[in-house]
Design an enzyme around this catalytic site. Structure first.
Site, mmCIF file in Angstrom:
data_model
loop_
_atom_site.group_PDB
_atom_site.id
_atom_site.type_symbol
_atom_site.label_atom_id
_atom_site.label_comp_id
_atom_site.label_asym_id
_atom_site.label_seq_id
_atom_site.Cartn_x
_atom_site.Cartn_y
_atom_site.Cartn_z
ATOM 1 N N CYS A 63 0.810 -1.225 0.000
ATOM 2 C CA CYS A 63 0.000 0.000 0.000
ATOM 3 C C CYS A 63 0.839 1.270 0.000
ATOM 4 O O CYS A 63 0.289 2.380 -0.031
ATOM 5 C CB CYS A 63 -0.948 -0.010 1.192
ATOM 6 S SG CYS A 63 -2.026 -1.454 1.203
ATOM 7 N N HIS A 67 -1.966 7.941 6.819
ATOM 8 C CA HIS A 67 -2.311 6.689 6.142
ATOM 9 C C HIS A 67 -3.609 6.132 6.726
ATOM 10 O O HIS A 67 -4.513 5.754 5.982
ATOM 11 C CB HIS A 67 -1.174 5.685 6.299
ATOM 12 C CG HIS A 67 -1.413 4.374 5.659
ATOM 13 N ND1 HIS A 67 -1.534 4.210 4.298
ATOM 14 C CD2 HIS A 67 -1.569 3.119 6.190
ATOM 15 C CE1 HIS A 67 -1.730 2.935 4.011
ATOM 16 N NE2 HIS A 67 -1.766 2.249 5.141
ATOM 17 N N GLU A 98 0.691 4.489 13.840
ATOM 18 C CA GLU A 98 0.952 5.747 13.143
ATOM 19 C C GLU A 98 0.854 6.934 14.081
ATOM 20 O O GLU A 98 1.681 7.854 14.033
ATOM 21 C CB GLU A 98 -0.017 5.921 11.975
ATOM 22 C CG GLU A 98 0.263 7.170 11.144
ATOM 23 C CD GLU A 98 -0.605 7.271 9.905
ATOM 24 O OE1 GLU A 98 -0.308 8.120 9.037
ATOM 25 O OE2 GLU A 98 -1.587 6.500 9.778
ATOM 26 N N LYS A 140 -9.089 8.071 3.838
ATOM 27 C CA LYS A 140 -9.715 6.765 3.648
ATOM 28 C C LYS A 140 -11.101 6.681 4.277
ATOM 29 O O LYS A 140 -11.867 5.765 3.951
ATOM 30 C CB LYS A 140 -8.798 5.667 4.180
ATOM 31 C CG LYS A 140 -7.505 5.527 3.372
ATOM 32 C CD LYS A 140 -6.614 4.428 3.910
ATOM 33 C CE LYS A 140 -5.323 4.337 3.106
ATOM 34 N NZ LYS A 140 -4.442 5.502 3.292
ATOM 35 N N HIS A 168 -9.850 2.352 1.135
ATOM 36 C CA HIS A 168 -8.407 2.165 0.930
ATOM 37 C C HIS A 168 -8.164 1.785 -0.523
ATOM 38 O O HIS A 168 -8.508 0.686 -0.959
ATOM 39 C CB HIS A 168 -7.900 1.069 1.866
ATOM 40 C CG HIS A 168 -6.411 0.960 1.926
ATOM 41 N ND1 HIS A 168 -5.566 1.584 1.024
ATOM 42 C CD2 HIS A 168 -5.598 0.304 2.796
ATOM 43 C CE1 HIS A 168 -4.318 1.307 1.325
ATOM 44 N NE2 HIS A 168 -4.307 0.531 2.402
ATOM 45 N N PHE A 171 1.669 -3.671 3.786
ATOM 46 C CA PHE A 171 2.004 -5.011 4.244
ATOM 47 C C PHE A 171 3.490 -5.274 4.049
ATOM 48 O O PHE A 171 4.080 -4.901 3.033
ATOM 49 C CB PHE A 171 1.212 -6.054 3.445
ATOM 50 C CG PHE A 171 -0.224 -6.210 3.865
ATOM 51 C CD1 PHE A 171 -0.734 -5.554 4.972
ATOM 52 C CD2 PHE A 171 -1.070 -7.047 3.154
ATOM 53 C CE1 PHE A 171 -2.054 -5.707 5.356
ATOM 54 C CE2 PHE A 171 -2.397 -7.208 3.526
ATOM 55 C CZ PHE A 171 -2.888 -6.539 4.635
#
Length: 507
Positions: free
Chosen positions: A256, A396, A407, A428, A433, A494
């Site tokens: 991502c 994010h 985060e 998002k 996403h 990931f």
């Protein structure tokens, strides 16, 4: 080598036919160029590719072979003549001149921005027999069919992700004031332009469809376009073909973080002098039954099938996972001197970026956020900025419990005493996403926040979880702080891929 050091050497006269790459020649009063390439155009004429020593776009000249040129003794490496160390030892500055997007909020950048400012969620229920019975049927889909916006023969050769990317690239190209016919028509050198695109799976859904056709109808039913459509690089290749971009066409695959890494890669390629202009961003189209089922099996996605509009809830106390989305976001990046030489409108500076790897787990974030913190610090250092310069963070924040917490910890650690003063948003909540497309689209939102001085609210975030301790913008847009000029855009993927972009406003 600076212009001053070159001009300090001795001069000689050579004919055009005697010039070689690396020679520094005068073509007019105080106009000095490095010869990058020579080629015979005919028996009587020579074609020269010249690079201005003070910076600017390369130029082609067609001169008689016997024309005499003033040449400075002391040759220069043509590749480095306007590279990361520009004349006078100043690093080449990269700016944003064009934006293009195709997202669940709209078919263009204005639609994206208006939807974000309104705090509108684009999440809905996916329909169709193939999705029946899935535990999760939530997604943020692009509501128009991109194939309807392209000539039918072209659309048939492109997977949905590449269609998104091509349309977004065309919008960004036009927005940058460039001719839709491509680089040559825009007065650019095709060999000094590039593409840098991020994606995760590319055309994987095409392979699934090919397998279905093979099983149901036999080998003759499989499209001859299947093989070129499934490669992840097909979107970057098609943009290159469409816009006559010949310098390079790269594809970044880092989960991502792919779109953000692609933009950062473009910044480096321009700084280092390999190209003057890059079309950069990310794209993805993976809303399929198999992908939804796999994320549901991981327990990574929201289960709010009964309340789609409130399913994606970044930083919210009641969040229960992300929502899958699709779309593309593309930026045109240029060397500043190149943009100014052609009179381009400049949004902001792409000031720097940072990378790191968690080396912790394939899908879980490192809980303390140390990898994220390293990427944030690297981006600020690359932008020659401090935490006091930061006026906004586009997080994010996927709405997974541990991801948002990691985060937030990293941001608090980096921002320190400035944490309460920095407005944070997470796109998002509105878009879902977008996977490989997220970094490009969220970079565009960050650029527009600097342009308009407004931070869009975080859709779906009603009550910030205790312990997040960030100034999360909610319910309505917020003006940027007056002190500072840096906005950060975060992407994490990931496998522990962490990437952060730093944009600087230009007064």
């Amino acid at each position: 080598m600076s212009e001053e050091s070159v001009m300090g050497g001795d001069c000689c006269l050579l004919t055009t036919g005697e010039l070689v790459p690396g020679d520094v020649i005068a073509t007019g009063l105080d106009s000095w160029y490095v010869v990058v390439r020579t080629a015979p155009a005919s028996e009587a004429r020579t074609r020269l590719l010249l690079r201005p020593l003070r910076g600017g776009p390369d130029q082609e000249r067609l001169l008689a072979r016997r024309d005499r040129q003033v040449v400075r003794v002391g040759r220069v490496d043509p590749a480095g003549a306007t590279g990361s160390e520009a004349p006078g030892g100043v690093r080449r500055r990269v700016v944003v001149t064009g934006l293009g997007a195709l997202t669940p909020l709209g078919a263009d950048v204005p639609g994206l921005w208006q939807g974000l400012l309104a705090g509108r969620s684009a999440v809905g229920l996916v329909t169709g027999e193939a999705f029946e019975g899935l535990p999760v049927r939530l997604a943020a889909q692009v509501l128009l069919d991109p194939a309807d916006l392209l000539p039918r023969p072209l659309a048939r050769r492109l997977n949905r992700s590449a269609q998104f990317a091509l349309l977004a690239a065309r919008e960004a190209w036009r927005d940058a004031g460039l001719d839709p016919a491509g680089t040559g028509a825009s007065g650019l050198l095709p060999t000094r332009t590039g593409v840098s695109l991020g994606t995760i799976t590319g055309g994987a859904p095409v392979l699934v469809e090919a397998q279905r056709r093979l099983e149901e109808r036999g080998p003759r039913a499989v499209s001859p376009f299947t093989a070129p459509m499934i490669v992840p690089s097909s979107a970057a290749a098609q943009i290159s073909l469409d816009l006559d971009i010949r310098g390079e066409a790269s594809t970044l695959v880092s989960a991502c973080a792919s779109g953000t890494e692609a933009v950062g890669h473009a910044v480096d390629r321009i700084r280092e002098g390999h190209v003057d202009l890059v079309v950069a961003g990310g794209t993805e189209a993976v809303i399929t039954p198999a992908i939804l089922a796999s994320f549901a099996a991981m327990r990574a996605v929201s289960l709010r099938n009964d309340d789609p509009g409130s399913a994606s809830r970044p930083f919210d106390a009641e969040r229960d996972g992300f929502v899958l989305g699709e779309g593309a976001g593309v930026l045109v990046l240029e060397a500043e001197e190149h943009a100014r030489a052609r009179g381009a409108r400049i949004y902001c500076e792409a000031a720097g970026w940072g990378l790191s790897a968690d080396a912790f787990h394939m899908v879980a974030p490192e809980p303390a956020g140390r990898g994220i913190e390293a990427a944030l610090r690297a981006a600020l250092a690359d932008a020659d900025a401090t935490v006091a310069d930061v006026v906004h963070v586009n997080a994010h924040a996927t709405a997974t419990v541990e991801g948002d917490r990691a985060e937030a910890r990293a941001l608090r650690q980096v921002l320190g005493v400035h944490t309460p003063d920095v407005p944070v948003t997470a796109n998002k909540g509105a878009l879902g996403h977008l996977q490989g497309g997220a970094g490009g689209v969220e970079a565009i939102a960050t650029v527009l926040a600097l342009r308009d001085g407004l931070v869009p609210p975080t859709a779906g975030c009603d009550d910030v979880e205790d312990g997040i301790a960030l100034d999360v913008v909610r319910r309505c847009p917020r003006s940027l702080p007056l002190d500072g000029d840096i906005a950060l855009s975060n992407s994490f993927g990931f496998g522990g891929h962490n990437a952060v972009l730093a944009f600087r406003s230009i007064g």
